[in-house]
Scaffold this motif. Structure first.
Motif, short mmCIF file in Angstrom:
data_model
loop_
_atom_site.label_atom_id
_atom_site.label_comp_id
_atom_site.label_asym_id
_atom_site.label_seq_id
_atom_site.Cartn_x
_atom_site.Cartn_y
_atom_site.Cartn_z
N HIS A 31 -7.35 9.33 -3.34
CA HIS A 31 -7.99 8.03 -3.19
C HIS A 31 -7.36 6.96 -2.41
O HIS A 31 -6.12 6.71 -2.92
CB HIS A 31 -8.49 7.47 -4.75
CG HIS A 31 -9.06 6.11 -4.56
ND1 HIS A 31 -10.30 6.07 -4.50
CD2 HIS A 31 -8.62 4.94 -4.50
CE1 HIS A 31 -11.11 4.89 -4.23
NE2 HIS A 31 -9.93 4.06 -4.20
N ASP A 32 -7.91 6.65 -1.54
CA ASP A 32 -7.37 5.60 -0.50
C ASP A 32 -8.01 4.11 -0.99
O ASP A 32 -9.31 4.13 -0.51
CB ASP A 32 -7.52 5.81 0.86
CG ASP A 32 -6.73 4.96 1.79
OD1 ASP A 32 -6.25 3.92 1.36
OD2 ASP A 32 -6.71 5.08 3.00
N PHE A 36 -5.56 -4.45 0.77
CA PHE A 36 -6.12 -5.52 -0.35
C PHE A 36 -4.98 -6.57 -0.62
O PHE A 36 -3.80 -6.22 -0.41
CB PHE A 36 -6.83 -4.89 -1.68
CG PHE A 36 -5.77 -3.86 -2.22
CD1 PHE A 36 -5.20 -4.55 -3.48
CD2 PHE A 36 -5.51 -2.89 -1.97
CE1 PHE A 36 -4.13 -3.80 -3.93
CE2 PHE A 36 -4.56 -1.81 -2.66
CZ PHE A 36 -3.87 -2.53 -3.93
N ASP A 37 -5.26 -7.44 -0.91
CA ASP A 37 -4.36 -8.73 -1.36
C ASP A 37 -3.87 -8.31 -2.93
O ASP A 37 -4.52 -7.97 -3.81
CB ASP A 37 -5.13 -9.94 -1.47
CG ASP A 37 -4.06 -11.11 -1.27
OD1 ASP A 37 -3.18 -10.99 -2.22
OD2 ASP A 37 -4.20 -11.83 -0.35
N GLY A 94 3.98 -7.78 -6.72
CA GLY A 94 5.48 -7.74 -6.25
C GLY A 94 5.76 -6.58 -5.43
O GLY A 94 6.82 -6.04 -5.23
N ARG A 95 4.58 -5.80 -4.98
CA ARG A 95 4.94 -4.62 -4.46
C ARG A 95 4.08 -4.67 -2.94
O ARG A 95 3.06 -3.77 -2.81
CB ARG A 95 4.47 -3.52 -5.12
CG ARG A 95 5.14 -3.22 -6.45
CD ARG A 95 4.73 -2.02 -7.46
NE ARG A 95 5.16 -1.97 -8.63
CZ ARG A 95 4.97 -2.71 -9.54
NH1 ARG A 95 3.93 -3.60 -9.73
NH2 ARG A 95 5.78 -2.64 -10.83
N PRO A 96 4.62 -5.60 -2.14
CA PRO A 96 3.59 -5.62 -0.74
C PRO A 96 3.97 -4.36 0.14
O PRO A 96 5.01 -3.74 -0.02
CB PRO A 96 4.32 -6.70 -0.10
CG PRO A 96 5.71 -6.98 -0.61
CD PRO A 96 5.50 -6.43 -1.96
N GLY A 97 3.18 -4.21 0.93
CA GLY A 97 3.27 -2.86 1.88
C GLY A 97 2.38 -1.64 1.63
O GLY A 97 1.68 -1.61 0.51
N GLY A 120 -2.39 3.35 -0.24
CA GLY A 120 -3.22 1.89 -0.04
C GLY A 120 -2.08 1.13 0.80
O GLY A 120 -0.92 1.47 0.95
N THR A 121 -2.64 -0.17 1.08
CA THR A 121 -1.71 -1.09 1.70
C THR A 121 -1.88 -2.47 1.13
O THR A 121 -3.26 -2.93 0.75
CB THR A 121 -1.97 -1.35 3.35
OG1 THR A 121 -1.82 0.05 3.82
CG2 THR A 121 -0.87 -2.23 3.89
#
Length: 121
Positions: A31-32, A36-37, A94-97, A120-121
């Protein structure tokens, strides 16, 4: 010669009478979430498992490769032809990217272990 024919016929009859093993079929193993923010909070997706066998099966365990990913599932038996659902939550705080997380699922039918992936991103 007749003894051989009888033996072969008996062996073939026994092979046909064997019960069909429980078989797990995942409708999707990936699943991708896309982009998202992280302020949206925990995001969820569902993975569906269909029992294509002749015997009930059950999900016996599910573990993610990190604490930010949490699988939720029922351990109730899934009858032949029915579907089980694993709901997976990912907490992006706390996990950007980009991310790729793996969930190992154990079942009583074949295959015994399946790897599901969320990205995801």
């Amino acid at each position: 010669m007749n003894l051989i024919r009888i033996f072969v016929a008996a062996a073939l009859s026994a092979a046909v009478a064997l019960p069909v093993a429980a078989e797990n079929v995942w409708l999707s193993k990936r699943h991708d979430f896309g982009a998202f923010d992280e302020n949206v909070g925990t995001v969820y997706c569902e993975f569906k498992l269909v029992n294509n066998g002749a015997e009930p099966i059950s999900i016996t365990g599910a573990r993610a490769n990190c604490g930010c990913t949490r699988p939720e599932y029922s351990t109730k038996p899934v009858a032949p032809g029915d579907t089980a659902v694993i709901r997976v939550g990912f907490d992006p705080k706390g996990r950007p990217g980009r991310f790729s997380k793996r969930i190992n699922v154990d079942c009583s039918g074949e295959p015994r272990r399946t790897a599901l992936t969320i990205t995801g991103t």
